[in-house]
Design an enzyme around this catalytic site. Structure first.
Site, PDB file in Angstrom:
ATOM      1  N   ARG A 115       0.840  -1.397   0.060  1.00 56.53           N
ATOM      2  CA  ARG A 115      -0.054  -0.064  -0.243  1.00 56.53           C
ATOM      3  C   ARG A 115       0.994   1.218   0.073  1.00 56.53           C
ATOM      4  NH1 ARG A 115      -2.683  -3.343   3.488  1.00 56.53           N
ATOM      5  NH2 ARG A 115      -4.534  -4.370   2.463  1.00 56.53           N
ATOM      6  N   LYS A 137       3.440  11.637 -11.004  1.00 58.43           N
ATOM      7  CA  LYS A 137       2.565  10.860 -11.692  1.00 58.43           C
ATOM      8  C   LYS A 137       3.454   9.233 -12.179  1.00 58.43           C
ATOM      9  CE  LYS A 137      -0.227  13.956 -14.701  1.00 58.43           C
ATOM     10  NZ  LYS A 137      -0.438  14.176 -16.199  1.00 58.43           N
ATOM     11  N   GLU A 179      10.844  19.055 -24.889  1.00 54.44           N
ATOM     12  CA  GLU A 179      10.075  19.197 -23.605  1.00 54.44           C
ATOM     13  C   GLU A 179      10.798  20.569 -22.838  1.00 54.44           C
ATOM     14  OE1 GLU A 179       7.393  17.826 -22.694  1.00 54.44           O
ATOM     15  OE2 GLU A 179       7.200  15.970 -23.612  1.00 54.44           O
ATOM     16  N   LYS A 221       8.308  23.096 -13.191  1.00 53.53           N
ATOM     17  CA  LYS A 221       7.508  21.957 -13.106  1.00 53.53           C
ATOM     18  C   LYS A 221       7.126  22.021 -11.469  1.00 53.53           C
ATOM     19  CE  LYS A 221       5.931  17.740 -13.881  1.00 53.53           C
ATOM     20  NZ  LYS A 221       6.010  16.299 -14.709  1.00 53.53           N
ATOM     21  N   GLU A 231      -3.692  17.539 -10.676  1.00 54.11           N
ATOM     22  CA  GLU A 231      -4.189  17.950 -12.191  1.00 54.11           C
ATOM     23  C   GLU A 231      -5.486  18.086 -11.966  1.00 54.11           C
ATOM     24  OE1 GLU A 231      -2.042  15.985 -15.242  1.00 54.11           O
ATOM     25  OE2 GLU A 231      -3.347  17.010 -16.650  1.00 54.11           O
ATOM     26  N   ARG A 236      -1.853  23.131 -14.514  1.00 56.35           N
ATOM     27  CA  ARG A 236      -1.144  21.915 -14.782  1.00 56.35           C
ATOM     28  C   ARG A 236      -1.203  21.487 -16.164  1.00 56.35           C
ATOM     29  NH1 ARG A 236       0.933  16.961 -10.891  1.00 56.35           N
ATOM     30  NH2 ARG A 236       1.930  15.958 -12.203  1.00 56.35           N
ATOM     31  N   ASN A 240       0.768  20.221 -20.918  1.00 57.51           N
ATOM     32  CA  ASN A 240       0.555  19.429 -22.285  1.00 57.51           C
ATOM     33  C   ASN A 240       0.319  20.425 -23.461  1.00 57.51           C
ATOM     34  OD1 ASN A 240      -0.455  17.109 -20.797  1.00 57.51           O
ATOM     35  ND2 ASN A 240      -2.118  17.654 -20.360  1.00 57.51           N
ATOM     36  N   HIS A 243       0.809  19.015 -26.988  1.00 56.52           N
ATOM     37  CA  HIS A 243       0.725  17.525 -26.629  1.00 56.52           C
ATOM     38  C   HIS A 243      -0.832  16.860 -27.297  1.00 56.52           C
ATOM     39  CE1 HIS A 243       4.006  17.566 -24.239  1.00 56.52           C
ATOM     40  NE2 HIS A 243       3.915  16.416 -23.516  1.00 56.52           N
ATOM     41  N   HIS A 247       0.050  13.944 -29.578  1.00 56.75           N
ATOM     42  CA  HIS A 247      -0.451  12.425 -29.304  1.00 56.75           C
ATOM     43  C   HIS A 247      -0.796  12.218 -30.484  1.00 56.75           C
ATOM     44  CE1 HIS A 247      -2.773   9.514 -26.997  1.00 56.75           C
ATOM     45  NE2 HIS A 247      -1.774   9.586 -26.356  1.00 56.75           N
ATOM     46  N   HIS A 261       8.410  10.579 -28.744  1.00 54.51           N
ATOM     47  CA  HIS A 261       7.362  11.486 -27.923  1.00 54.51           C
ATOM     48  C   HIS A 261       7.720  13.029 -28.285  1.00 54.51           C
ATOM     49  CE1 HIS A 261       4.650  13.060 -25.139  1.00 54.51           C
ATOM     50  NE2 HIS A 261       5.553  13.604 -24.420  1.00 54.51           N
TER      51      HIS A 261
HETATM   52  N1  NAD Z   1       5.324  10.633 -15.062  1.00 59.23           N
HETATM   53  C1  NAD Z   1       5.282  11.750 -15.734  1.00 59.23           C
HETATM   54  O1  NAD Z   1       4.956  12.920 -15.520  1.00 59.23           O
HETATM   55  C2  NAD Z   1       5.802  11.627 -17.152  1.00 59.23           C
HETATM   56  C3  NAD Z   1       5.959  12.770 -18.145  1.00 59.23           C
HETATM   57  C4  NAD Z   1       6.415  12.697 -19.347  1.00 59.23           C
HETATM   58  C5  NAD Z   1       6.762  11.244 -19.785  1.00 59.23           C
HETATM   59  N2  NAD Z   1       6.569  10.125 -18.976  1.00 59.23           N
HETATM   60  C6  NAD Z   1       6.735   8.845 -19.321  1.00 59.23           C
HETATM   61  O2  NAD Z   1       8.143   8.804 -19.665  1.00 59.23           O
HETATM   62  C7  NAD Z   1       8.330   7.808 -20.582  1.00 59.23           C
HETATM   63  C8  NAD Z   1       9.508   8.306 -21.689  1.00 59.23           C
HETATM   64  O3  NAD Z   1      10.598   8.579 -20.954  1.00 59.23           O
HETATM   65  P1  NAD Z   1      11.927   8.508 -21.794  1.00 59.23           P
HETATM   66  O4  NAD Z   1      11.998   9.474 -23.078  1.00 59.23           O
HETATM   67  O5  NAD Z   1      13.195   8.934 -20.885  1.00 59.23           O
HETATM   68  O6  NAD Z   1      12.138   7.179 -22.428  1.00 59.23           O
HETATM   69  P2  NAD Z   1      12.674   5.827 -21.944  1.00 59.23           P
HETATM   70  O7  NAD Z   1      12.595   5.640 -20.339  1.00 59.23           O
HETATM   71  O8  NAD Z   1      12.193   4.781 -22.469  1.00 59.23           O
HETATM   72  O9  NAD Z   1      14.184   6.118 -22.267  1.00 59.23           O
HETATM   73  C9  NAD Z   1      14.545   6.227 -23.591  1.00 59.23           C
HETATM   74  C10 NAD Z   1      15.884   5.330 -23.908  1.00 59.23           C
HETATM   75  O10 NAD Z   1      16.911   5.804 -23.483  1.00 59.23           O
HETATM   76  C11 NAD Z   1      17.645   4.943 -22.760  1.00 59.23           C
HETATM   77  N3  NAD Z   1      18.414   5.423 -21.809  1.00 59.23           N
HETATM   78  C12 NAD Z   1      17.924   5.946 -20.755  1.00 59.23           C
HETATM   79  N4  NAD Z   1      18.999   6.866 -20.055  1.00 59.23           N
HETATM   80  C13 NAD Z   1      20.102   6.352 -20.732  1.00 59.23           C
HETATM   81  C14 NAD Z   1      21.395   6.789 -20.537  1.00 59.23           C
HETATM   82  N5  NAD Z   1      21.873   7.673 -19.681  1.00 59.23           N
HETATM   83  N6  NAD Z   1      22.412   6.345 -21.479  1.00 59.23           N
HETATM   84  C15 NAD Z   1      21.971   5.537 -22.032  1.00 59.23           C
HETATM   85  N7  NAD Z   1      20.629   5.225 -22.495  1.00 59.23           N
HETATM   86  C16 NAD Z   1      19.971   5.780 -21.681  1.00 59.23           C
HETATM   87  C17 NAD Z   1      16.653   3.789 -22.390  1.00 59.23           C
HETATM   88  O11 NAD Z   1      17.120   2.499 -22.156  1.00 59.23           O
HETATM   89  C18 NAD Z   1      15.450   4.107 -23.708  1.00 59.23           C
HETATM   90  O12 NAD Z   1      16.045   3.239 -24.596  1.00 59.23           O
HETATM   91  C19 NAD Z   1       6.952   7.497 -21.439  1.00 59.23           C
HETATM   92  O13 NAD Z   1       6.570   6.420 -20.885  1.00 59.23           O
HETATM   93  C20 NAD Z   1       6.129   8.469 -20.864  1.00 59.23           C
HETATM   94  O14 NAD Z   1       4.876   8.137 -20.486  1.00 59.23           O
HETATM   95  C21 NAD Z   1       5.888  10.285 -17.809  1.00 59.23           C
HETATM   96 ZN    ZN Z   2       5.348  15.239 -23.055  1.00 61.45          ZN
END
Ligand code: NAD
Ligand code: ZN
Length: 356
Positions: A115, A137, A179, A221, A231, A236, A240, A243, A247, A261
């Protein structure tokens, strides 16, 4: 070291940003160990590239395959069972190591395990450092769509070492940079001007530029999250920006490597500016400046998408968000606002012109 406080009452925490911070990981992570041991859930690829930075520490490691497909029920179940097998208790802390994928997945596991367990993020992608690791999130993807199952679960700390970006693929870095630009475009024209000057250096590896950009984005942020943790208010939603179009573009590309993305968001922001300019809301020069900057760093290259297909995607988003699709438009650089009165016909006509 820069420290940014996320002010959320009892759930407050600090984001620490420093080049070389991971070389002091032993001291920084000590408070989160139990019996001298840290529990880390790591993205396999990020761990291969950067895991040695936690070299001297005693770690129980759970590795997760890289890629968005790991944000799944199956991986969630596997991680939760592995954490239980390690004897993780409610008062313990789980550490995520990697990009936004691992942060969202580990965060959700931490939210539901016993939990709710403690959580610390060590984001290693630019996108995770400026966006995903802050704000609480967490989510996995479902058959019906992305991020449809999750929880709000704030971390206890976020540790950002910009030097981890040295091993990130250039395309991933550029995608995360979209971003970064977004924060300037929604509310900080001086920061957008800084991006125009320094974006190239940031992408080329300049450590000071990276640290400055990350801190600026995290501060922005932090303000938005502190004002609207779950949100429920308007502010907040400004995060987006770009987006709604983005999206739809991502969905059309099948959420594949064809369009990352941030690449979709960059295109989406350029479209939001052009749409706003066409509606007489925003100076045409501002739309031109935004597009020129994004193009100069290799983002927002025009791509062949069909207006009808994008409209259908947005209709679907609208249904899943309860019949409303608020558009984030702009009165100029740094002046984004939410418009709930945009007629779908106007959007479609615009897209037909814009996408030719
Ligand atoms: N929680 C939130 O508020 C929030 C906000 C925006 C996005 N997200 C989520 O984040 C995700 C996207 O994140 P992302 O763009 O970091 O993608 P990701 O986590 O898939 O990383 C992208 C790639 O980079 C590689 N990688 C990461 N760090 C590395 C490093 N230092 N050296 C070498 N390789 C590395 C990973 O293995 C992967 O192949 C999505 O799932 C999205 O929904 C969440
Ligand atoms: Zn985004």
């Amino acid at each position: 070291m820069s420290r940014v406080d996320i002010a959320l009452g009892a759930r407050s925490y600090t984001v620490s940003i420093e080049s070389g911070l991971l070389d002091r990981a032993e001291t920084l992570l000590a408070p989160f160990a139990r019996g001298g041991r840290l529990v880390v859930v790591a993205d396999e690829q990020a761990w291969a590239a950067q895991g040695h930075r936690l070299g001297g520490l005693e770690i129980a490691l759970i590795r997760v395959p890289a890629g968005e497909a790991s944000k799944s029920w199956a991986e969630l179940a596997r991680i939760v069972e592995a954490l239980l097998a390690l004897g993780v208790e409610r008062g313990d802390t789980i550490i995520s190591f990697g990009g936004g994928m691992i942060g969202d997945l580990t965060g959700f596991a931490a939210a539901i395990l016993k939990r709710g367990c403690g959580l610390v993020h060590i984001p290693t992608s630019l996108l995770a450092q400026v966006d995903a690791s802050v704000g609480g999130k967490t989510a996995i993807n479902a058959a019906a769509g992305k991020n449809l199952v999750g929880a709000f679960h704030q971390p206890k700390a976020v540790l950002i070492d910009p030097t981890t970006l040295d091993t990130l693929a250039p395309r991933q870095l550029r995608s995360g940079y979209a971003e970064v630009v977004k924060y300037g475009l929604i509310g900080d024209p001086a920061f957008f001007a800084w991006c125009e000057e320094n974006g190239g250096a940031l992408l080329a590896g300049n450590a000071a530029a990276r640290a400055h950009a990350i801190e600026t984005c995290v501060r922005a942020k932090a303000r938005i999250v502190a004002a609207d943790e779950r949100e429920t208010k308007r502010e907040r939603a400004l995060l987006n920006f770009g987006h709604t179009f983005g999206h739809a573009l991502e969905a059309e590309a099948g959420f594949s490597d064809a369009l990352l993305h941030g690449e979709a968001v960059a295109l989406g922001m350029a479209l939001a500016f052009r749409f706003s300019a066409e509606r007489g809301l925003c100076p045409v020069q501002d739309a031109g400046r935004v597009e020129a900057h994004l193009r100069s760093v290799g983002l927002a290259e025009p791509r062949p998408f069909a207006a009808e297909a994008l409209m259908a995607r947005m209709e679907k988003d609208k249904k899943s968000s309860g019949g409303r699709l608020p558009f984030i438009l702009t009165r100029g650089i740094g002046k984004a606002f939410i418009d709930r009165e945009v007629a779908p016909g106007d959007v479609e006509a615009f897209l037909r012109r814009a996408l030719g």
